[in-house]
Design an enzyme around this catalytic site. Structure first.
Site, PDB file in Angstrom:
ATOM      1  N   GLU A 288     -16.067  -7.901  16.853  1.00 52.60           N
ATOM      2  CA  GLU A 288     -17.062  -7.927  15.783  1.00 52.60           C
ATOM      3  C   GLU A 288     -18.091  -6.824  15.993  1.00 52.60           C
ATOM      4  OE1 GLU A 288     -19.482 -11.447  15.655  1.00 52.60           O
ATOM      5  OE2 GLU A 288     -19.738 -11.517  17.824  1.00 52.60           O
ATOM      6  N   ARG A 292     -27.524  -5.102  14.019  1.00 53.96           N
ATOM      7  CA  ARG A 292     -28.942  -5.308  14.332  1.00 53.96           C
ATOM      8  C   ARG A 292     -29.171  -4.909  15.775  1.00 53.96           C
ATOM      9  NH1 ARG A 292     -28.033  -9.524  17.678  1.00 53.96           N
ATOM     10  NH2 ARG A 292     -26.484 -11.078  17.063  1.00 53.96           N
ATOM     11  N   VAL A 295     -30.199  -8.941  21.601  1.00 54.53           N
ATOM     12  CA  VAL A 295     -31.067  -9.557  22.606  1.00 54.53           C
ATOM     13  C   VAL A 295     -31.050  -8.718  23.887  1.00 54.53           C
ATOM     14  CG1 VAL A 295     -31.387 -11.584  24.084  1.00 54.53           C
ATOM     15  CG2 VAL A 295     -30.732 -11.884  21.685  1.00 54.53           C
TER      16      VAL A 295
END
Length: 447
Positions: A288, A292, A295
């Site tokens: 995938e 964005r 983390v």
């Protein structure tokens, strides 16, 4: 360059973005729920606007209120951080319609890569290796049976709109398939409002390796090395490190170039992450793309010296990347431990509450990304991660020893945390050898 940015997030990532903006001379606007009135990001920002009640759907997921706060304060751009609206194409498009810059990729790129089954189809067309499985979404249990028998068990049933380990089931035989398919669909419907599923061959005991990419609006797409995110519990990452202990230069270059190809296939701009499974034979498969900031972005920052949040802002402002692939040099080794307020001995149950005493570790090569402080009350409403402890060393051994030393210094009283678990993991033989996989943590927890 933007004069003012609104941060549509909370916790440590909101604090991280505010700090980057301050260093760039950009004014910041924090948004907060009623539960976060005393939060650190609210105190650090130049302005703060309450956007709703405690529940995320009424505040941090309330697009209308966030857009209104942006217009009200005169902010020109929104940084979504991670989670919440960061991978919501509707929100990215809404920002565009309101003449507000969304600090991230286009709505089209988010849509293409956000739906996992659609992303899989695009990658196949781009010549990016993918795990054998369905070419698109699987609509019926009959289709699921046929595909599973064709590729062979074990298989993974996965939610097309999934994330955070939800909507995923591992199925080892035909007798388990129907129940797993139905429960995964229901879980996906409840979590994401989308119950479309796809199926992949389950790769036994792989490494989870992801590549950080940056892409500007001028056709420059670069990879910034890899992160090993194989230390996971129920598909959620706990420890990340960069670079991977088992990576060599030839494989890094090959995987990095594939990551760039994957990003270019969807005309990607801004920061993103291409995630792969790496098997014991050195074969790798796309799983995938995270559209964005991640983390675990600090470990990449520590070994490259590149501030990824600042790069995100620069790219969104229309600037060209001021370095090339040849300029990206990986120096030393970095490790990140996600510190969660949770009761490890009680099935990792969240442990919200007031922090009675707090002491952060320090010293050379130690970084803390956190929004907690002594006297702060951790609300029960949001994710249990309360801090990220990141260290850098000249090599992996020094980084491990530095992390152990830092964990010894890290004291949080008033709530339960997973600090002791991290310390234990760093002493395990398999971790010390770098020879751990995505199933490793669950195996040792049940010893």
């Amino acid at each position: 360059m933007f004069k003012k940015i609104l941060i549509a997030n909370r916790g440590e990532i909101a604090v991280r973005i505010i700090r980057a903006c301050k260093e760039m001379g950009i004014k910041t606007v924090a948004v907060f729920s009623e539960a976060d009135r005393e939060a650190l990001h609210v105190q650090l920002a130049d302005e703060a606007v309450c956007i709703g009640p405690a529940k995320a759907r009424d505040s941090y997921l309330n697009m209308e209120n966030i857009i209104s706060a942006t217009v009200l304060t005169g902010a020109e751009a929104i940084h979504p951080g991670f989670g919440f609206l960061s991978e919501n194409s509707k929100f990215a498009r809404l920002c565009e319609d309101c003449n507000i810059t969304f600090i991230g990729p286009s709505a089209e790129s988010i849509e293409m890569m956000g739906n996992k089954s659609k992303a899989r189809e695009i990658m196949i067309k781009a010549g990016v290796p993918v795990v054998p499985g369905s070419e698109g979404r699987v609509e019926t249990i009959e289709d699921a049976i046929n595909i599973s028998q064709e590729i062979g068990f074990p298989v993974m049933i996965k939610a097309s709109a999934g994330g955070g380990g939800r909507g995923i089931r591992i199925v080892r035989g035909l007798e388990e398939l129907k129940k797993a398919f139905e429960t995964a669909k229901n879980e996906a419907k409840n979590a994401f409002g989308d119950d479309s599923m796809y199926i992949e061959k389950f790769v036994e005991n792989p490494k989870h390796i992801e590549f950080q990419i940056l892409a500007d609006s001028y056709g420059n797409t670069l990879y910034l090395g890899e992160r090993d995110c194989s230390m996971q519990r129920r598909n959620q990452k706990i420890i990340e490190e960069a670079p991977s202990a088992l990576m060599n230069h030839k494989l890094r270059k090959k995987m990095g170039e594939v990551a760039v190809r994957a990003a270019k296939a969807v005309n990607y701009k801004n920061a993103g992450t291409i995630e792969f499974l790496l098997d014991k034979n050195g074969d790798f498969y796309f799983i995938e793309m995270n559209t964005r900031i991640q983390v675990e972005h600090p470990v990449t920052e520590m070994i490259t010296g590149i501030d990824l949040i600042k790069e995100q802002i620069n790219i969104a402002a229309g600037k060209r990347l001021n370095f090339s692939q040849e300029d990206v040099v990986l120096e030393g080794h970095a490790i990140e431990c996600r510190i969660n307020a949770e009761d490890v001995e009680n099935d990792f149950r969240p442990s919200p509450g007031k922090i009675e005493f707090l002491h952060f570790p320090g010293g050379n090569g130690v970084r803390i990304d956190s929004a907690i402080y002594q006297g702060y009350t951790i609300p029960p409403t949001y994710d249990s991660m309360i801090a990220k402890l990141i260290v850098h060393g000249k090599d992996r051994n020094e980084a491990i020893q530095r992390m152990k030393r830092a964990l010894e210094e890290f004291v949080i009283e008033g709530v339960k945390t997973n600090i002791d678990l991290h310390y234990r993991l760093l002493g395990e033989e398999e971790f010390l050898e770098g020879n751990y996989d995505t199933g490793y943590l669950m195996r040792i927890l049940h010893r």
